[in-house]
Design an enzyme around this catalytic site. Structure first.
Site, short mmCIF file in Angstrom:
data_model
loop_
_atom_site.label_atom_id
_atom_site.label_comp_id
_atom_site.label_asym_id
_atom_site.label_seq_id
_atom_site.Cartn_x
_atom_site.Cartn_y
_atom_site.Cartn_z
N GLU A 1 -36.72 -21.84 -4.90
CA GLU A 1 -37.76 -22.30 -3.96
C GLU A 1 -37.46 -23.70 -3.44
O GLU A 1 -38.02 -24.11 -2.42
CB GLU A 1 -39.15 -22.23 -4.62
CG GLU A 1 -39.51 -23.37 -5.54
CD GLU A 1 -38.88 -23.30 -6.93
OE1 GLU A 1 -37.96 -22.46 -7.12
OE2 GLU A 1 -39.28 -24.08 -7.80
N CYS B 1 -37.43 -20.89 -13.82
CA CYS B 1 -37.50 -22.00 -14.77
C CYS B 1 -38.57 -21.75 -15.84
O CYS B 1 -38.41 -20.87 -16.66
CB CYS B 1 -37.70 -23.33 -14.03
SG CYS B 1 -37.31 -24.76 -15.05
N HIS C 1 -33.79 -23.33 -9.32
CA HIS C 1 -35.02 -23.26 -8.52
C HIS C 1 -34.72 -22.83 -7.08
O HIS C 1 -34.53 -23.68 -6.21
CB HIS C 1 -35.70 -24.63 -8.51
CG HIS C 1 -36.39 -24.96 -9.78
ND1 HIS C 1 -37.73 -24.81 -9.97
CD2 HIS C 1 -35.89 -25.42 -10.94
CE1 HIS C 1 -38.05 -25.17 -11.20
NE2 HIS C 1 -36.95 -25.55 -11.82
#
Lengths: 78, 212
Positions: B190, B86, B188
């Site tokens: 994560e 991002c 994302h």
């Protein structure tokens, strides 16, 4: 010190959703015959030194502008 | 080897990225943007998401000129891996470590939803374990996620599937540098490393980072 104005515009061919949105809104307000609206930005700087315009050009190359997606114009304000 | 997770003023997702590394058994080390060097023994660098420097000027523009980025460049030159997520993707593009640039979303809105992405190029350490055509369910959350580049020469690693286009050229969700060692993506991963969040599809990338 010289007042220097940098105008930064999205390059032709680069998506400019802000310009498109403004163009649509102008149409809805009844402004006919408006096309190719582009929205950019203006940066003003007080610059010293011997060659303020050359300095600002270098600032544009190194930080102020992303040459891949933006065009710019530098001029001294009188 | 450990995974260095960079932190800039305005980074938001560095802790999630560290947890993601740990979720696959790796060791994560937080690295401050003003440091001029990475710690010894770093195999991969993660540039996390957030709004470094408030997205002022252009997202990632100011962070990309931070002292640590010189060390990241040297890490890449030595054969190291880098993952930008991002805002981290935006930072890497602004730093010239990845091709292209990120522009405001075509919708002019903050887009936050689960996205489906497909691997388009598996000639990279990051995507080789997945293979071309592998689909991942990973959330996106951004304002300026429309990638602009030249897909005929730039390497597109991931593409959105379905209607998740933000206005990216060729629906690109992630791109690689020429070497394939630097990957940037707007989704994302994560936030897709824990079954509680509905998907663990992001773990593959962190597995690569942890093993680097």
């Amino acid at each position: 010190m010289t007042r220097v104005v940098v105008t930064v515009m999205p390059k032709a061919g680069v998506l400019d959703p802000q310009g498109q949105t403004v163009e649509g809104a102008l149409g809805r307000l009844g402004f006919g015959g408006v096309s190719d609206v582009r929205v950019g930005k203006r940066i003003e700087l007080e610059v010293g030194g011997d060659d303020p315009l050359a300095a600002v050009h270098e600032m544009c190359e190194r930080l102020l502008v992303n040459a891949l997606i933006e065009d710019y114009d530098v001029r001294a304000e009188s | 080897m450990s995974v260095a997770v960079l932190r800039f003023p305005g980074s938001l997702d560095h802790e999630s990225a560290q947890r993601a590394v740990e979720s696959v058994g790796g060791i994560a080390t937080s690295v401050w943007h003003a440091d001029a060097e990475l710690p010894a023994g770093v195999g991969a660098v993660v540039v996390p998401g957030g709004f470094s420097y408030g997205d002022h000027l252009r997202p990632g523009a100011v962070a990309s000129r931070a002292p640590i980025m010189g060390a990241v460049r040297r890490h890449v030159d030595r054969g190291g891996l880098v993952l930008g997520i991002c805002n981290g993707f935006q930072v890497l593009c602004e730093a010239g470590l990845l091709p292209g640039a990120l522009r405001p979303n075509a919708t002019l809105t903050f887009v936050c939803r689960q996205a489906s992405v497909e691997v388009a190029d598996d000639g990279s350490p990051w995507t080789a374990p997945l293979g071309v055509g592998a689909r991942l369910s990973i959330p996106i959350k951004n304002n300026q996620g429309a990638w602009f580049g030249h897909p005929e020469i730039d390497r597109v690693a991931l593409r959105y599937v379905g209607d998740d286009r933000l206005g990216s050229v060729t629906a690109a969700a992630g791109v690689l540098d020429e070497s394939g060692r630097v990957l940037g993506l707007m989704p994302h991963p994560e936030e897709a490393c824990d079954p509680l969040l509905g998907s663990t599809d992001g773990q593959s990338l962190f597995g690569v980072a942890a093993a680097a």
